[in-house]
Scaffold this active site. Sequence first.
Site, short mmCIF file in Angstrom:
data_model
loop_
_atom_site.label_atom_id
_atom_site.label_comp_id
_atom_site.label_asym_id
_atom_site.label_seq_id
_atom_site.Cartn_x
_atom_site.Cartn_y
_atom_site.Cartn_z
N SER A 57 18.90 25.03 33.62
CA SER A 57 17.97 24.44 34.58
C SER A 57 18.61 24.37 35.95
O SER A 57 19.77 24.75 36.12
CB SER A 57 17.60 23.03 34.13
N LYS A 58 17.83 23.86 36.88
CA LYS A 58 18.33 23.75 38.26
C LYS A 58 19.66 22.99 38.32
O LYS A 58 20.49 23.23 39.17
CB LYS A 58 17.30 23.02 39.12
#
Length: 481
Positions: A249-250
């Site tokens: 994820s980010k």
Amino acid sequence: MTVRVRIAPSPTGNLHIGTARTAVFNWLFARHHGGKFILRIEDTDEERSRDEFTENILDGLRWLGLNWDEGPFFQSKRLDMYKKAVQKLLDQGLAYRCYTSTSELDALREIQKARNEAPRYDNRHRNLTPEQESAFKAEGRSFVIRFRIDDDREIVWNDLVRGQVVWKGSDLGGDMVIARAAEDGVGQPLYNFAVVVDDMDMEITHVIRGEDHIANTAKQILLYEALGAEVPEFAHTPLILNQEGRKLSKRDGVTSISDFKRMGFTAEALVNYMTLLGWSPIDSTQEIFTLEEAAKQFSFERVNKAGAKFDWAKLDWINSQYIHTMSVEKLTNILIPYWEEAGYQPNRRNKQWLEKLVTLIGPSLTRFTDAVEMSKPFFKESIEYNDEAKAQLKQEESKKALEAVIEALHSTQELNENSSQDIIKHVMKAHNFKKPVVMKAVRASLTGETHGPDLIQSWLLLNQISLDQPRLQSALEFIKP
Ligand code: GLU
């Protein structure tokens, strides 16, 4: 049957590595079967969709070489078609208007929570009488359109990656919302619905997408049936995981393709690596291949069910393989913008000099960006010594070696491969030094570092812009207290 597949990104962010990897698998499958790869931009979420993200997605796919055969189609331009399909389901009694308010839904959820039940809509407005509907309208309530989901239904499909998948209708959260209130009474269609209408219209034969869409697939199969369409094949590809085994994820830093580009990866290496994220070639030791080569043998039989861990070291290794086999000319052209961005003014050097520099540093590059640090001593007017170089220069032997090198340079007509070798040899002999003593002193003086590319070649390259002697002199000044 002609294979028709699609990638359907939502422009709510830059092209994500997960979406790009799904695009790779779609592209490979299409090319393997001589089929079509279609691009559809799912921009129905007006608030979150942005043109700049669409641009980023198109640029990213092009950069990676994932050329599409049809599209891009924009869902925002196809609303009429979705509305017609919603109307069809309403007319057939397969969908209905639901007037349950948000507070009523919240209350329902609270009860379910207290009972430890999964949240679901209880289908309370499934069979409203016309009078009840009118009453709700008169109250000024807004509505959503829900599609009937039979709790007893079992949804089964043969997933090309996961084998047989079975879902119970009762696990789909009750009658599903397919459109939200709109003035025309038909509503603004939602994701799961628009996707099905589009995939039908575009005659998609295989829906290849991330495993996070499995629950959507169960719902979508019911919609295909309700709309009287043939259900396509499905392939749910494994997620990309971080080192801890959680979905990338980010928070893991870089996740968009433009980030990878900025970090100095080649497009060819990145698609090569993405192909290996979940798939393996028949010869599983083969790690370097083009998209076309992979397409020849691509099949879902060799796609893993388990998530694929993102491995930076492997990506770096693959990237270095691509850089090391690149022609010097191509690599030079690629590196020029990186040098420019670092403020090095490569345009002040001639092409030949730049290509010599690339020949020198190219074999040590893992990412293009590495070239910035590695070429610093060659572009910058002045250098700084790192700690190791300082320690090296402070050794008594280094001082003697440098003095002797400078002296030998005075009686050298021209610095070339032979004469520079001679100087080193001469100094070694005069002081009875081992070769590394002399080399290390010269390297530290010229580059400020103790490691780097071939020293003689570096020296010659620096000498062409006459930085060698001043640097040897400054090193002596640094050494002398
Ligand atoms: N717009 C969806 C996404 O970006 C695509 C889903 C699909 O491929 O059906 O996740």
